[in-house]
Write a protein that holds these residues in place. Structure first.
Motif, PDB file in Angstrom:
ATOM      1  N   HIS A  11       0.828  -1.212   0.000  1.00 15.78           N
ATOM      2  CA  HIS A  11       0.000   0.000   0.000  1.00 15.78           C
ATOM      3  C   HIS A  11       0.861   1.260   0.000  1.00 15.78           C
ATOM      4  O   HIS A  11       0.657   2.182  -0.799  1.00 15.78           O
ATOM      5  CB  HIS A  11      -0.927  -0.022   1.224  1.00 15.78           C
ATOM      6  CG  HIS A  11      -1.783   1.187   1.359  1.00 15.78           C
ATOM      7  ND1 HIS A  11      -1.966   1.842   2.548  1.00 15.78           N
ATOM      8  CD2 HIS A  11      -2.505   1.870   0.441  1.00 15.78           C
ATOM      9  CE1 HIS A  11      -2.766   2.881   2.356  1.00 15.78           C
ATOM     10  NE2 HIS A  11      -3.113   2.908   1.100  1.00 15.78           N
ATOM     11  N   ASP A  63     -11.796  -3.694   0.869  1.00 16.34           N
ATOM     12  CA  ASP A  63     -12.790  -4.643   0.362  1.00 16.34           C
ATOM     13  C   ASP A  63     -12.315  -6.085   0.570  1.00 16.34           C
ATOM     14  O   ASP A  63     -13.065  -6.938   1.053  1.00 16.34           O
ATOM     15  CB  ASP A  63     -13.041  -4.366  -1.134  1.00 16.34           C
ATOM     16  CG  ASP A  63     -13.930  -5.416  -1.762  1.00 16.34           C
ATOM     17  OD1 ASP A  63     -15.047  -5.635  -1.241  1.00 16.34           O
ATOM     18  OD2 ASP A  63     -13.518  -6.049  -2.752  1.00 16.34           O
ATOM     19  N   ALA A  91      -9.110   1.189  -1.382  1.00 14.31           N
ATOM     20  CA  ALA A  91     -10.493   0.691  -1.431  1.00 14.31           C
ATOM     21  C   ALA A  91     -10.504  -0.820  -1.678  1.00 14.31           C
ATOM     22  O   ALA A  91     -11.256  -1.565  -1.034  1.00 14.31           O
ATOM     23  CB  ALA A  91     -11.275   1.413  -2.520  1.00 14.31           C
ATOM     24  N   ASN A  92      -9.639  -1.280  -2.571  1.00 12.53           N
ATOM     25  CA  ASN A  92      -9.558  -2.717  -2.852  1.00 12.53           C
ATOM     26  C   ASN A  92      -9.041  -3.483  -1.632  1.00 12.53           C
ATOM     27  O   ASN A  92      -9.537  -4.561  -1.298  1.00 12.53           O
ATOM     28  CB  ASN A  92      -8.652  -2.961  -4.069  1.00 12.53           C
ATOM     29  CG  ASN A  92      -8.466  -4.440  -4.360  1.00 12.53           C
ATOM     30  OD1 ASN A  92      -9.443  -5.183  -4.479  1.00 12.53           O
ATOM     31  ND2 ASN A  92      -7.221  -4.887  -4.425  1.00 12.53           N
ATOM     32  N   GLN A 114       2.412   2.585  -3.352  1.00 16.22           N
ATOM     33  CA  GLN A 114       1.576   2.901  -4.532  1.00 16.22           C
ATOM     34  C   GLN A 114       1.761   4.363  -4.937  1.00 16.22           C
ATOM     35  O   GLN A 114       1.866   5.237  -4.072  1.00 16.22           O
ATOM     36  CB  GLN A 114       0.095   2.652  -4.223  1.00 16.22           C
ATOM     37  CG  GLN A 114      -0.252   1.211  -3.952  1.00 16.22           C
ATOM     38  CD  GLN A 114       0.252   0.279  -5.038  1.00 16.22           C
ATOM     39  OE1 GLN A 114      -0.081   0.436  -6.200  1.00 16.22           O
ATOM     40  NE2 GLN A 114       1.088  -0.688  -4.656  1.00 16.22           N
ATOM     41  N   ASP A 172      -1.574   8.692  -7.515  1.00 16.85           N
ATOM     42  CA  ASP A 172      -2.835   8.630  -8.265  1.00 16.85           C
ATOM     43  C   ASP A 172      -3.524   7.259  -8.164  1.00 16.85           C
ATOM     44  O   ASP A 172      -4.665   7.102  -8.577  1.00 16.85           O
ATOM     45  CB  ASP A 172      -2.599   9.010  -9.739  1.00 16.85           C
ATOM     46  CG  ASP A 172      -1.623   8.070 -10.430  1.00 16.85           C
ATOM     47  OD1 ASP A 172      -0.684   7.580  -9.760  1.00 16.85           O
ATOM     48  OD2 ASP A 172      -1.806   7.809 -11.628  1.00 16.85           O
ATOM     49  N   LYS A 173      -2.834   6.268  -7.622  1.00 19.24           N
ATOM     50  CA  LYS A 173      -3.433   4.930  -7.484  1.00 19.24           C
ATOM     51  C   LYS A 173      -3.802   4.594  -6.041  1.00 19.24           C
ATOM     52  O   LYS A 173      -4.479   3.596  -5.781  1.00 19.24           O
ATOM     53  CB  LYS A 173      -2.418   3.874  -7.983  1.00 19.24           C
ATOM     54  CG  LYS A 173      -2.140   3.908  -9.463  1.00 19.24           C
ATOM     55  CD  LYS A 173      -3.128   2.987 -10.188  1.00 19.24           C
ATOM     56  CE  LYS A 173      -3.229   3.327 -11.661  1.00 19.24           C
ATOM     57  NZ  LYS A 173      -1.965   3.173 -12.379  1.00 19.24           N
ATOM     58  N   LYS A 174      -3.334   5.431  -5.127  1.00 26.96           N
ATOM     59  CA  LYS A 174      -3.448   5.093  -3.697  1.00 26.96           C
ATOM     60  C   LYS A 174      -4.880   4.841  -3.237  1.00 26.96           C
ATOM     61  O   LYS A 174      -5.165   3.861  -2.547  1.00 26.96           O
ATOM     62  CB  LYS A 174      -2.838   6.205  -2.830  1.00 26.96           C
ATOM     63  CG  LYS A 174      -1.396   5.921  -2.459  1.00 26.96           C
ATOM     64  CD  LYS A 174      -1.095   6.282  -1.005  1.00 26.96           C
ATOM     65  CE  LYS A 174       0.144   5.583  -0.525  1.00 26.96           C
ATOM     66  NZ  LYS A 174       1.391   6.233  -0.872  1.00 26.96           N
ATOM     67  N   GLN A 175      -5.790   5.738  -3.658  1.00 30.76           N
ATOM     68  CA  GLN A 175      -7.163   5.648  -3.184  1.00 30.76           C
ATOM     69  C   GLN A 175      -7.835   4.355  -3.644  1.00 30.76           C
ATOM     70  O   GLN A 175      -8.468   3.648  -2.866  1.00 30.76           O
ATOM     71  CB  GLN A 175      -7.944   6.850  -3.710  1.00 30.76           C
ATOM     72  CG  GLN A 175      -8.746   7.506  -2.626  1.00 30.76           C
ATOM     73  CD  GLN A 175      -9.511   8.706  -3.143  1.00 30.76           C
ATOM     74  OE1 GLN A 175      -9.251   9.204  -4.255  1.00 30.76           O
ATOM     75  NE2 GLN A 175     -10.454   9.168  -2.368  1.00 30.76           N
ATOM     76  N   GLU A 176      -7.645   4.072  -4.917  1.00 26.48           N
ATOM     77  CA  GLU A 176      -8.228   2.871  -5.505  1.00 26.48           C
ATOM     78  C   GLU A 176      -7.635   1.618  -4.841  1.00 26.48           C
ATOM     79  O   GLU A 176      -8.330   0.657  -4.536  1.00 26.48           O
ATOM     80  CB  GLU A 176      -7.879   2.883  -7.003  1.00 26.48           C
ATOM     81  CG  GLU A 176      -8.582   1.870  -7.848  1.00 26.48           C
ATOM     82  CD  GLU A 176      -7.969   1.826  -9.254  1.00 26.48           C
ATOM     83  OE1 GLU A 176      -8.098   0.789  -9.901  1.00 26.48           O
ATOM     84  OE2 GLU A 176      -7.338   2.822  -9.678  1.00 26.48           O
ATOM     85  N   TYR A 177      -6.319   1.660  -4.623  1.00 29.99           N
ATOM     86  CA  TYR A 177      -5.625   0.543  -3.994  1.00 29.99           C
ATOM     87  C   TYR A 177      -6.177   0.315  -2.585  1.00 29.99           C
ATOM     88  O   TYR A 177      -6.450  -0.813  -2.184  1.00 29.99           O
ATOM     89  CB  TYR A 177      -4.112   0.817  -3.931  1.00 29.99           C
ATOM     90  CG  TYR A 177      -3.299  -0.399  -3.535  1.00 29.99           C
ATOM     91  CD1 TYR A 177      -2.752  -1.237  -4.500  1.00 29.99           C
ATOM     92  CD2 TYR A 177      -3.099  -0.713  -2.196  1.00 29.99           C
ATOM     93  CE1 TYR A 177      -2.024  -2.360  -4.139  1.00 29.99           C
ATOM     94  CE2 TYR A 177      -2.380  -1.831  -1.828  1.00 29.99           C
ATOM     95  CZ  TYR A 177      -1.830  -2.641  -2.801  1.00 29.99           C
ATOM     96  OH  TYR A 177      -1.119  -3.754  -2.433  1.00 29.99           O
TER      97      TYR A 177
END
Ligand code: P9H
Length: 221
Positions: free
Chosen positions: A109, A126, A122-123, A112, A115-120
């Motif tokens: 994490h 999840d 969230a996954n 990352q 620009d990818k941190k938030q999506e990463y």
């Protein structure tokens, strides 16, 4: 040939932290030799200590062990944290591999790109809450015992506690829907060897922060 196990790694969690946890839970004292520069790694490579030119390296019982999983297997077997028969070991292996997969997500994490941190993230949340944690919650619910396997402490308990605490560092309420994991956390944290490891001043490492990355990269790249 014995003495304390000697751990060679950088001064941070990374792939060594679960080894530190297992030794601490087993009540085994260990020494640490921290890699600080690329030269430190080169030196270990040159003297033939690293089978695959990589760390973690653990000197234990006259062996120079590499490969995190192999090291964990040895320590777990030696200190009776690996079940009482093959079937318990199979269950422990499955639980630990699930934890290892989640650990990999958590560990990566920090590195990352912005620009990818938030999506990463969230996954990650999840997967933790919908794939991994429900499994351990159900195991504890179904057998109603204090430990994951065989009603005695195993590496699965130790490694699950490690990851629960790590996940909470990322998202403090991540265990909200898992009452049995919350009580598991409190119970296992109270085992004397583990309680000691959780106290300040132990060899447990803080989470790796983004600002620490360049110094780690300098060693390995
Ligand atoms: N299968 C650091 C922080 C978090 C996660 C990983 C690495 C793999 C095992 C040099 N060792 C950054 O990439 C460093 C492994 C061991 C093996 C290494 C090279 C890594 C890190 C250091 N890299 O499980 O033991 O990847 O030695 O030449 O590969 S740890």
């Amino acid at each position: 040939m014995s003495g304390k196990p000697k751990l060679h790694y950088f001064n941070g969690r990374g792939r060594m932290e679960s080894i530190r946890w297992l030794l601490a839970a087993a009540g085994v004292e260990f020494e640490e030799c921290f890699l600080e520069t690329k030269d430190d790694l080169t030196k270990l490579r040159k003297d033939g200590s690293l089978l695959f030119q990589q760390v973690p390296l653990v000197e234990i019982d006259g062996m120079k062990m590499v490969q995190t999983r192999a090291i964990g297997n040895y320590i777990a077997a030696k200190y009776n944290l690996y079940g009482k028969d093959l079937k318990e070991r199979a269950l422990i292996d499955m639980y630990v591999e699930g934890i290892a997969d989640l650990n990999e997500l958590l560990m990566m994490h920090v590195s990352q790109p912005a620009d990818k941190k938030q999506e990463y993230f969230a996954n990650l949340v999840d997967k933790a809450t919908n794939r991994y944690f429900p499994v351990y919650e159900k195991v504890l619910k179904d057998h109603g015992q204090d430990f994951l396997v065989g009603n005695q402490l195993s590496r699965a308990d130790v490694q699950l506690l490690e990851i629960l605490l790590m996940a909470e560092e990322c998202k403090p309420d991540i265990l909200a829907k898992f009452p049995l994991l919350q009580s598991f956390k409190a119970r296992i944290s109270n085992i004397p060897t583990i309680k000691k490891f959780l106290q300040p001043g132990s060899q447990r490492k803080p989470p790796l922060q983004e600002k620490d990355l360049p110094s780690v990269m300098k060693i390995f790249q």
